[in-house]
Design a protein around this motif. Structure first.
Motif, PDB file in Angstrom:
ATOM      1  N   TRP A 235       0.838  -1.206   0.000  1.00 13.01           N
ATOM      2  CA  TRP A 235       0.000   0.000   0.000  1.00 13.01           C
ATOM      3  C   TRP A 235       0.869   1.251   0.000  1.00 13.01           C
ATOM      4  CZ3 TRP A 235      -0.374   3.516   4.194  1.00 13.01           C
ATOM      5  CH2 TRP A 235      -1.323   4.530   4.021  1.00 13.01           C
ATOM      6  N   GLN A 236       1.892   1.284   0.802  1.00 11.91           N
ATOM      7  CA  GLN A 236       2.792   2.435   0.868  1.00 11.91           C
ATOM      8  C   GLN A 236       3.478   2.674  -0.484  1.00 11.91           C
ATOM      9  OE1 GLN A 236       5.132   1.089   4.233  1.00 11.91           O
ATOM     10  NE2 GLN A 236       4.152   2.579   5.628  1.00 11.91           N
ATOM     11  N   GLN A 237       3.881   1.615  -1.142  1.00  8.88           N
ATOM     12  CA  GLN A 237       4.527   1.753  -2.451  1.00  8.88           C
ATOM     13  C   GLN A 237       3.588   2.440  -3.439  1.00  8.88           C
ATOM     14  OE1 GLN A 237       5.517  -1.951  -4.414  1.00  8.88           O
ATOM     15  NE2 GLN A 237       7.067  -0.985  -5.686  1.00  8.88           N
ATOM     16  N   ASP A 238       2.324   2.015  -3.440  1.00  5.68           N
ATOM     17  CA  ASP A 238       1.350   2.609  -4.364  1.00  5.68           C
ATOM     18  C   ASP A 238       1.016   4.050  -3.995  1.00  5.68           C
ATOM     19  OD1 ASP A 238       1.285   0.276  -5.784  1.00  5.68           O
ATOM     20  OD2 ASP A 238      -0.593  -0.459  -4.907  1.00  5.68           O
ATOM     21  N   ARG A 239       1.195   4.422  -2.741  1.00  7.65           N
ATOM     22  CA  ARG A 239       0.909   5.787  -2.301  1.00  7.65           C
ATOM     23  C   ARG A 239       2.135   6.694  -2.415  1.00  7.65           C
ATOM     24  NH1 ARG A 239      -3.818   7.510  -2.451  1.00  7.65           N
ATOM     25  NH2 ARG A 239      -3.635   8.899  -0.667  1.00  7.65           N
ATOM     26  N   GLY A 240       3.266   6.134  -2.820  1.00  9.28           N
ATOM     27  CA  GLY A 240       4.478   6.938  -2.928  1.00  9.28           C
ATOM     28  C   GLY A 240       5.112   7.226  -1.590  1.00  9.28           C
ATOM     29  N   LEU A 241       4.876   6.359  -0.611  1.00  6.42           N
ATOM     30  CA  LEU A 241       5.429   6.532   0.727  1.00  6.42           C
ATOM     31  C   LEU A 241       6.638   5.613   0.930  1.00  6.42           C
ATOM     32  CD1 LEU A 241       2.032   6.430   2.673  1.00  6.42           C
ATOM     33  CD2 LEU A 241       3.427   8.479   2.285  1.00  6.42           C
ATOM     34  N   GLU A 242       7.447   5.924   1.888  1.00  7.22           N
ATOM     35  CA  GLU A 242       8.541   5.042   2.240  1.00  7.22           C
ATOM     36  C   GLU A 242       7.979   3.707   2.734  1.00  7.22           C
ATOM     37  OE1 GLU A 242      12.405   4.857   5.271  1.00  7.22           O
ATOM     38  OE2 GLU A 242      11.044   6.596   5.281  1.00  7.22           O
ATOM     39  N   GLN A 243       8.502   2.626   2.233  1.00  8.96           N
ATOM     40  CA  GLN A 243       7.959   1.295   2.527  1.00  8.96           C
ATOM     41  C   GLN A 243       8.549   0.753   3.830  1.00  8.96           C
ATOM     42  OE1 GLN A 243       8.197  -1.153  -1.168  1.00  8.96           O
ATOM     43  NE2 GLN A 243       8.515   0.825  -2.190  1.00  8.96           N
ATOM     44  N   THR A 244       7.935   1.160   4.915  1.00  9.09           N
ATOM     45  CA  THR A 244       8.419   0.780   6.242  1.00  9.09           C
ATOM     46  C   THR A 244       7.663  -0.413   6.825  1.00  9.09           C
ATOM     47  OG1 THR A 244       6.866   2.282   7.336  1.00  9.09           O
ATOM     48  CG2 THR A 244       9.036   3.180   6.707  1.00  9.09           C
ATOM     49  N   GLY A 245       6.455  -0.670   6.300  1.00 11.19           N
ATOM     50  CA  GLY A 245       5.619  -1.721   6.889  1.00 11.19           C
ATOM     51  C   GLY A 245       4.915  -1.282   8.153  1.00 11.19           C
TER      52      GLY A 245
ATOM     53  N   VAL B 219       2.486   1.932  10.047  1.00 15.71           N
ATOM     54  CA  VAL B 219       1.543   3.012   9.735  1.00 15.71           C
ATOM     55  C   VAL B 219       1.396   3.911  10.948  1.00 15.71           C
ATOM     56  CG1 VAL B 219      -0.826   3.572   9.061  1.00 15.71           C
ATOM     57  CG2 VAL B 219       0.274   1.555   8.114  1.00 15.71           C
ATOM     58  N   ASP B 220       1.395   5.236  10.711  1.00 11.70           N
ATOM     59  CA  ASP B 220       1.175   6.180  11.810  1.00 11.70           C
ATOM     60  C   ASP B 220       0.258   7.307  11.359  1.00 11.70           C
ATOM     61  OD1 ASP B 220       2.707   7.922  10.275  1.00 11.70           O
ATOM     62  OD2 ASP B 220       4.529   7.620  11.477  1.00 11.70           O
ATOM     63  N   GLY B 221       0.079   8.288  12.244  1.00 10.57           N
ATOM     64  CA  GLY B 221      -0.849   9.385  11.984  1.00 10.57           C
ATOM     65  C   GLY B 221      -0.413  10.325  10.889  1.00 10.57           C
ATOM     66  N   ALA B 222       0.832  10.242  10.441  1.00 11.06           N
ATOM     67  CA  ALA B 222       1.269  11.058   9.319  1.00 11.06           C
ATOM     68  C   ALA B 222       0.807  10.469   7.992  1.00 11.06           C
ATOM     69  CB  ALA B 222       2.788  11.188   9.323  1.00 11.06           C
ATOM     70  N   GLN B 223       0.263   9.248   8.030  1.00  8.95           N
ATOM     71  CA  GLN B 223      -0.157   8.574   6.809  1.00  8.95           C
ATOM     72  C   GLN B 223      -1.664   8.339   6.739  1.00  8.95           C
ATOM     73  OE1 GLN B 223       2.177   4.933   6.391  1.00  8.95           O
ATOM     74  NE2 GLN B 223       3.888   5.919   7.438  1.00  8.95           N
ATOM     75  N   VAL B 224      -2.320   8.195   7.892  1.00 15.17           N
ATOM     76  CA  VAL B 224      -3.725   7.764   7.917  1.00 15.17           C
ATOM     77  C   VAL B 224      -4.520   8.558   8.947  1.00 15.17           C
ATOM     78  CG1 VAL B 224      -5.264   5.860   8.547  1.00 15.17           C
ATOM     79  CG2 VAL B 224      -3.273   5.414   7.099  1.00 15.17           C
ATOM     80  N   ILE B 225      -5.775   8.885   8.573  1.00 15.99           N
ATOM     81  CA  ILE B 225      -6.787   9.359   9.517  1.00 15.99           C
ATOM     82  C   ILE B 225      -7.981   8.429   9.378  1.00 15.99           C
ATOM     83  CG2 ILE B 225      -8.488  11.158   9.996  1.00 15.99           C
ATOM     84  CD1 ILE B 225      -6.449  13.237   9.333  1.00 15.99           C
ATOM     85  N   PHE B 226      -8.528   7.998  10.517  1.00 13.60           N
ATOM     86  CA  PHE B 226      -9.719   7.155  10.509  1.00 13.60           C
ATOM     87  C   PHE B 226     -10.970   8.002  10.741  1.00 13.60           C
ATOM     88  CE2 PHE B 226      -6.552   3.887  11.711  1.00 13.60           C
ATOM     89  CZ  PHE B 226      -6.852   2.937  10.738  1.00 13.60           C
TER      90      PHE B 226
END
Length: 350
Positions: free
Chosen positions: A151-161, A163-170
Protein backbone atom coordinates in the motif's frame (compact mmCIF):
# COMPACT_ATOMS: atom_id res chain seq x y z
CA UNK A 1 -91.17 8.64 9.64
CA UNK A 2 -87.61 9.62 10.55
CA UNK A 3 -86.78 13.27 10.09
CA UNK A 4 -83.14 14.21 9.64
CA UNK A 5 -82.17 17.82 10.20
CA UNK A 6 -78.66 18.97 9.23
CA UNK A 7 -76.95 21.16 11.81
CA UNK A 8 -73.39 22.37 12.31
CA UNK A 9 -71.85 20.11 14.92
CA UNK A 10 -68.06 20.23 15.29
CA UNK A 11 -66.31 16.86 15.13
CA UNK A 12 -62.96 16.51 13.43
CA UNK A 13 -63.61 19.82 11.66
CA UNK A 14 -66.42 18.34 9.52
CA UNK A 15 -70.06 19.25 9.14
CA UNK A 16 -72.32 16.89 11.10
CA UNK A 17 -76.03 16.18 11.26
CA UNK A 18 -78.67 15.49 13.91
CA UNK A 19 -81.13 12.67 13.38
CA UNK A 20 -84.52 13.17 15.06
CA UNK A 21 -86.99 10.27 15.11
CA UNK A 22 -90.63 10.98 14.32
CA UNK A 23 -93.72 9.38 15.80
CA UNK A 24 -93.55 6.28 13.61
CA UNK A 25 -90.38 5.06 15.37
CA UNK A 26 -87.97 6.02 12.67
CA UNK A 27 -89.28 3.93 9.74
CA UNK A 28 -87.25 4.38 6.57
CA UNK A 29 -88.76 6.23 3.65
CA UNK A 30 -87.97 7.27 0.10
CA UNK A 31 -88.86 10.91 0.84
CA UNK A 32 -85.81 11.20 3.09
CA UNK A 33 -83.20 10.42 0.41
CA UNK A 34 -80.03 12.45 1.11
CA UNK A 35 -78.76 15.06 -1.31
CA UNK A 36 -75.66 12.98 -2.04
CA UNK A 37 -74.05 9.71 -1.01
CA UNK A 38 -70.64 8.38 -0.04
CA UNK A 39 -69.38 4.83 0.15
CA UNK A 40 -68.36 2.53 2.96
CA UNK A 41 -64.84 1.26 2.23
CA UNK A 42 -62.45 -1.20 3.86
CA UNK A 43 -58.74 -0.47 4.14
CA UNK A 44 -56.02 1.10 6.23
CA UNK A 45 -56.81 4.43 7.87
CA UNK A 46 -53.77 6.56 8.63
CA UNK A 47 -53.67 9.71 10.72
CA UNK A 48 -50.72 11.99 10.00
CA UNK A 49 -49.05 15.08 11.40
CA UNK A 50 -46.81 17.46 9.47
CA UNK A 51 -43.64 18.85 11.05
CA UNK A 52 -40.79 21.04 9.83
CA UNK A 53 -37.38 19.65 8.96
CA UNK A 54 -34.12 20.56 7.24
CA UNK A 55 -32.55 18.72 4.32
CA UNK A 56 -28.77 18.52 4.52
CA UNK A 57 -25.84 16.22 5.17
CA UNK A 58 -26.18 15.79 8.92
CA UNK A 59 -24.18 17.27 11.76
CA UNK A 60 -20.76 18.77 11.21
CA UNK A 61 -17.87 17.25 13.15
CA UNK A 62 -14.16 17.83 13.41
CA UNK A 63 -11.70 15.61 11.54
CA UNK A 64 -8.64 15.64 13.76
CA UNK A 65 -5.08 15.14 12.53
CA UNK A 66 -2.77 12.69 14.30
CA UNK A 67 0.60 14.16 13.30
CA UNK A 68 2.31 17.55 13.15
CA UNK A 69 3.87 19.16 10.11
CA UNK A 70 3.47 21.59 7.23
CA UNK A 71 0.43 21.32 4.96
CA UNK A 72 1.68 21.14 1.36
CA UNK A 73 -1.68 20.26 -0.25
CA UNK A 74 -5.23 20.18 1.09
CA UNK A 75 -8.63 19.16 -0.28
CA UNK A 76 -11.09 21.98 -0.90
CA UNK A 77 -14.41 22.80 0.71
CA UNK A 78 -17.20 20.74 -0.85
CA UNK A 79 -14.90 17.86 -1.77
CA UNK A 80 -16.00 14.30 -0.98
CA UNK A 81 -13.29 11.90 0.20
CA UNK A 82 -13.88 8.15 0.38
CA UNK A 83 -11.84 5.26 1.76
CA UNK A 84 -8.33 5.37 0.33
CA UNK A 85 -8.74 8.98 -0.75
CA UNK A 86 -6.25 11.80 -0.17
CA UNK A 87 -7.25 14.32 2.48
CA UNK A 88 -4.14 16.52 2.56
CA UNK A 89 -0.36 16.30 2.25
CA UNK A 90 1.80 16.61 5.33
CA UNK A 91 5.42 17.50 4.62
CA UNK A 92 4.74 16.61 0.98
CA UNK A 93 3.38 13.10 1.74
CA UNK A 94 -0.31 12.14 1.43
CA UNK A 95 -2.55 11.55 4.43
CA UNK A 96 -5.16 8.92 3.52
CA UNK A 97 -8.71 8.45 4.79
CA UNK A 98 -9.56 5.01 6.13
CA UNK A 99 -12.81 3.88 7.76
CA UNK A 100 -13.18 3.09 11.44
CA UNK A 101 -14.21 4.39 14.84
CA UNK A 102 -10.84 3.91 16.53
CA UNK A 103 -8.61 7.01 16.27
CA UNK A 104 -5.01 6.70 15.10
CA UNK A 105 -3.22 7.19 18.42
CA UNK A 106 -0.04 5.14 17.94
CA UNK A 107 2.25 3.68 15.31
CA UNK A 108 1.03 0.29 14.10
CA UNK A 109 3.74 -2.18 13.17
CA UNK A 110 4.75 -5.80 13.58
CA UNK A 111 5.42 -6.41 17.25
CA UNK A 112 3.14 -3.64 18.52
CA UNK A 113 0.41 -4.41 21.03
CA UNK A 114 -2.59 -6.19 19.58
CA UNK A 115 -5.90 -4.37 19.53
CA UNK A 116 -9.01 -3.26 17.65
CA UNK A 117 -7.08 -0.53 15.82
CA UNK A 118 -4.96 -3.24 14.18
CA UNK A 119 -8.10 -5.10 13.07
CA UNK A 120 -9.46 -1.80 11.76
CA UNK A 121 -6.35 -1.21 9.66
CA UNK A 122 -6.41 -4.76 8.29
CA UNK A 123 -10.06 -4.39 7.34
CA UNK A 124 -9.21 -1.28 5.33
CA UNK A 125 -6.23 -2.92 3.62
CA UNK A 126 -8.50 -5.76 2.58
CA UNK A 127 -11.17 -3.35 1.27
CA UNK A 128 -8.51 -1.47 -0.75
CA UNK A 129 -7.22 -4.66 -2.37
CA UNK A 130 -4.18 -5.37 -0.18
CA UNK A 131 -5.67 -8.15 1.92
CA UNK A 132 -4.12 -11.20 0.25
CA UNK A 133 -2.65 -13.42 2.97
CA UNK A 134 -3.84 -11.14 5.78
CA UNK A 135 -6.17 -12.45 8.46
CA UNK A 136 -8.41 -9.63 9.65
CA UNK A 137 -7.98 -9.84 13.40
CA UNK A 138 -6.33 -8.00 16.29
CA UNK A 139 -2.81 -9.19 15.39
CA UNK A 140 -0.28 -7.19 13.33
CA UNK A 141 1.64 -10.01 11.64
CA UNK A 142 4.38 -10.19 9.03
CA UNK A 143 1.60 -10.59 6.43
CA UNK A 144 0.06 -7.34 7.66
CA UNK A 145 3.41 -5.57 7.37
CA UNK A 146 3.84 -6.90 3.81
CA UNK A 147 0.38 -5.61 2.86
CA UNK A 148 1.22 -2.21 4.35
CA UNK A 149 4.43 -2.04 2.32
CA UNK A 150 2.51 -2.70 -0.91
CA UNK A 151 0.00 0.00 0.00
CA UNK A 152 2.79 2.44 0.87
CA UNK A 153 4.53 1.75 -2.45
CA UNK A 154 1.35 2.61 -4.36
CA UNK A 155 0.91 5.79 -2.30
CA UNK A 156 4.48 6.94 -2.93
CA UNK A 157 5.43 6.53 0.73
CA UNK A 158 8.54 5.04 2.24
CA UNK A 159 7.96 1.30 2.53
CA UNK A 160 8.42 0.78 6.24
CA UNK A 161 5.62 -1.72 6.89
CA UNK A 162 4.44 0.53 9.73
CA UNK A 163 1.54 3.01 9.74
CA UNK A 164 1.17 6.18 11.81
CA UNK A 165 -0.85 9.38 11.98
CA UNK A 166 1.27 11.06 9.32
CA UNK A 167 -0.16 8.57 6.81
CA UNK A 168 -3.72 7.76 7.92
CA UNK A 169 -6.79 9.36 9.52
CA UNK A 170 -9.72 7.15 10.51
CA UNK A 171 -13.34 8.28 10.19
CA UNK A 172 -16.61 6.29 10.39
CA UNK A 173 -17.21 6.66 6.66
CA UNK A 174 -16.80 8.89 3.63
CA UNK A 175 -16.64 12.60 4.44
CA UNK A 176 -17.75 15.83 2.80
CA UNK A 177 -15.53 18.79 3.67
CA UNK A 178 -17.43 21.84 4.87
CA UNK A 179 -14.55 23.90 6.32
CA UNK A 180 -10.75 23.82 6.28
CA UNK A 181 -9.17 24.36 9.68
CA UNK A 182 -5.64 24.15 8.25
CA UNK A 183 -4.33 26.14 5.32
CA UNK A 184 -1.90 25.44 2.53
CA UNK A 185 1.58 26.30 3.74
CA UNK A 186 0.47 26.46 7.35
CA UNK A 187 1.46 24.18 10.18
CA UNK A 188 -0.91 21.68 11.71
CA UNK A 189 -0.46 20.01 15.08
CA UNK A 190 -1.43 16.51 16.20
CA UNK A 191 -4.72 16.54 18.05
CA UNK A 192 -6.04 19.65 16.28
CA UNK A 193 -8.85 19.67 13.66
CA UNK A 194 -7.77 19.77 10.04
CA UNK A 195 -11.33 19.93 8.64
CA UNK A 196 -14.95 20.27 9.60
CA UNK A 197 -16.83 17.51 7.79
CA UNK A 198 -20.22 15.87 7.40
CA UNK A 199 -21.27 12.53 6.00
CA UNK A 200 -21.90 12.25 2.27
CA UNK A 201 -25.47 10.93 2.39
CA UNK A 202 -28.37 13.35 2.27
CA UNK A 203 -30.62 13.24 5.29
CA UNK A 204 -33.43 15.22 6.84
CA UNK A 205 -33.23 16.39 10.42
CA UNK A 206 -36.40 17.07 12.39
CA UNK A 207 -36.24 18.65 15.84
CA UNK A 208 -39.39 16.97 17.13
CA UNK A 209 -41.18 18.30 20.18
CA UNK A 210 -40.87 15.77 22.98
CA UNK A 211 -44.66 15.86 23.38
CA UNK A 212 -44.86 14.35 19.87
CA UNK A 213 -42.09 11.77 20.20
CA UNK A 214 -44.61 8.93 19.81
CA UNK A 215 -44.83 9.97 16.14
CA UNK A 216 -41.25 8.88 15.47
CA UNK A 217 -40.49 5.17 15.14
CA UNK A 218 -37.25 3.94 13.60
CA UNK A 219 -37.97 2.39 10.21
CA UNK A 220 -41.36 4.10 9.83
CA UNK A 221 -42.24 5.45 6.40
CA UNK A 222 -42.67 9.21 5.92
CA UNK A 223 -43.58 11.57 3.11
CA UNK A 224 -41.41 14.64 2.53
CA UNK A 225 -42.48 17.81 0.74
CA UNK A 226 -39.42 19.43 -0.82
CA UNK A 227 -39.05 23.08 -1.84
CA UNK A 228 -41.10 23.66 -4.98
CA UNK A 229 -43.85 21.26 -3.90
CA UNK A 230 -42.26 17.98 -5.02
CA UNK A 231 -42.90 15.06 -2.68
CA UNK A 232 -40.57 12.16 -1.92
CA UNK A 233 -40.77 9.06 0.26
CA UNK A 234 -38.36 8.27 3.05
CA UNK A 235 -37.84 6.36 6.28
CA UNK A 236 -36.82 7.29 9.81
CA UNK A 237 -33.25 6.10 10.40
CA UNK A 238 -32.60 7.41 13.90
CA UNK A 239 -34.63 8.70 16.82
CA UNK A 240 -32.72 10.59 19.48
CA UNK A 241 -32.99 9.51 23.09
CA UNK A 242 -31.71 12.71 24.69
CA UNK A 243 -33.98 15.75 24.80
CA UNK A 244 -32.47 19.11 23.91
CA UNK A 245 -33.92 22.07 25.78
CA UNK A 246 -33.70 25.55 24.33
CA UNK A 247 -35.44 28.89 24.45
CA UNK A 248 -37.63 29.44 21.37
CA UNK A 249 -36.92 33.18 21.20
CA UNK A 250 -35.27 36.06 23.00
CA UNK A 251 -38.64 37.64 23.72
CA UNK A 252 -39.87 34.60 25.63
CA UNK A 253 -38.63 33.08 28.88
CA UNK A 254 -40.33 29.74 28.18
CA UNK A 255 -38.37 26.75 26.94
CA UNK A 256 -39.08 23.87 24.58
CA UNK A 257 -37.65 20.36 24.53
CA UNK A 258 -37.01 18.45 21.32
CA UNK A 259 -35.47 15.19 20.19
CA UNK A 260 -33.51 14.76 16.97
CA UNK A 261 -35.09 12.57 14.30
CA UNK A 262 -33.10 11.67 11.17
CA UNK A 263 -34.76 10.63 7.92
CA UNK A 264 -33.23 9.16 4.76
CA UNK A 265 -34.92 9.56 1.38
CA UNK A 266 -35.69 6.29 -0.40
CA UNK A 267 -34.15 7.78 -3.53
CA UNK A 268 -31.36 10.26 -2.67
CA UNK A 269 -31.64 11.73 -6.18
CA UNK A 270 -34.95 13.29 -5.14
CA UNK A 271 -32.96 15.84 -3.11
CA UNK A 272 -31.26 17.26 -6.19
CA UNK A 273 -28.61 19.81 -5.21
CA UNK A 274 -30.48 21.12 -2.20
CA UNK A 275 -28.56 21.68 1.03
CA UNK A 276 -29.80 23.18 4.31
CA UNK A 277 -33.22 23.52 2.69
CA UNK A 278 -36.47 23.66 4.70
CA UNK A 279 -38.85 20.76 4.12
CA UNK A 280 -42.13 19.47 5.53
CA UNK A 281 -42.32 15.91 6.83
CA UNK A 282 -45.57 13.98 7.16
CA UNK A 283 -45.34 11.52 10.05
CA UNK A 284 -47.85 8.77 10.80
CA UNK A 285 -49.38 9.37 14.22
CA UNK A 286 -51.79 6.41 14.15
CA UNK A 287 -52.67 3.60 11.74
CA UNK A 288 -55.68 1.26 11.87
CA UNK A 289 -55.47 -1.58 9.38
CA UNK A 290 -58.30 -3.23 7.45
CA UNK A 291 -61.14 -1.20 8.95
CA UNK A 292 -64.46 0.06 7.61
CA UNK A 293 -64.74 3.81 7.15
CA UNK A 294 -67.10 6.46 5.80
CA UNK A 295 -66.65 10.15 4.94
CA UNK A 296 -66.66 12.17 8.17
CA UNK A 297 -69.54 14.28 6.88
CA UNK A 298 -71.70 11.13 6.74
CA UNK A 299 -71.93 11.05 10.55
CA UNK A 300 -75.21 12.04 12.18
CA UNK A 301 -75.39 13.14 15.82
CA UNK A 302 -78.29 11.07 17.20
CA UNK A 303 -80.79 12.65 19.58
CA UNK A 304 -80.40 9.78 22.01
CA UNK A 305 -76.62 10.16 21.93
CA UNK A 306 -73.81 8.80 19.82
CA UNK A 307 -73.62 8.79 16.04
CA UNK A 308 -75.30 7.13 13.13
CA UNK A 309 -75.25 7.10 9.34
CA UNK A 310 -77.97 7.11 6.71
CA UNK A 311 -77.72 3.82 4.86
CA UNK A 312 -79.19 4.26 1.39
CA UNK A 313 -80.44 1.04 -0.16
CA UNK A 314 -83.04 0.37 -2.88
CA UNK A 315 -84.25 3.97 -2.85
CA UNK A 316 -84.86 3.97 0.88
CA UNK A 317 -82.98 5.26 3.94
CA UNK A 318 -82.23 3.65 7.31
CA UNK A 319 -80.54 5.58 10.10
CA UNK A 320 -78.05 3.08 11.53
CA UNK A 321 -76.21 3.74 14.82
CA UNK A 322 -72.43 3.30 14.52
CA UNK A 323 -69.37 2.98 16.71
CA UNK A 324 -66.66 5.43 15.69
CA UNK A 325 -62.90 5.00 15.83
CA UNK A 326 -60.01 6.79 14.15
CA UNK A 327 -60.61 10.06 12.29
CA UNK A 328 -58.13 10.50 9.43
CA UNK A 329 -57.84 11.44 5.78
CA UNK A 330 -61.33 12.97 5.78
CA UNK A 331 -62.85 9.66 6.88
CA UNK A 332 -63.84 8.00 10.14
CA UNK A 333 -63.59 4.37 11.21
CA UNK A 334 -67.06 2.90 11.86
CA UNK A 335 -68.75 -0.31 12.89
CA UNK A 336 -72.45 -1.11 12.94
CA UNK A 337 -75.21 -3.39 11.65
CA UNK A 338 -75.48 -3.73 7.90
CA UNK A 339 -72.26 -1.88 7.13
CA UNK A 340 -70.03 -3.47 4.48
CA UNK A 341 -67.73 -2.30 1.69
CA UNK A 342 -69.73 -0.67 -1.10
CA UNK A 343 -72.75 0.29 0.99
CA UNK A 344 -73.95 3.84 0.23
CA UNK A 345 -74.36 6.37 3.02
CA UNK A 346 -75.86 9.83 2.94
CA UNK A 347 -73.69 12.94 2.93
CA UNK A 348 -74.60 16.63 2.68
CA UNK A 349 -74.94 17.89 -0.89
CA UNK A 350 -72.51 20.43 -2.29
Amino acid sequence: MAAVTLVAVGCGGAAMATAMTGGDGGAPGARNLPAATGTVTRGDLIDTETVDGTLGYGDERALVGAASGTVTWIAGVGATVKRGGRLYDLNNEPVTLMYGDEPMYRTLSEGTSDGPDVKQLERNLDALGYGAGVTVDDHFTAATASAVEKWQQDRGLEQTGAVDGAQVIFAPGAVRITERKAELGGRTVAGKPVFEVTGTERQIRVDLDTDDQQLARKGAAVTVELPGGKTASGRITKVGTVAVTKKPGSSSSSTESTIEVDIALDDPKDAGRLDKAPVSVELQSERHENVLSVPVEALLALREGGYGVQVVRDGRVDVVPVRTGLYAQGRVEVGGPGLAPGVKVGVPGK
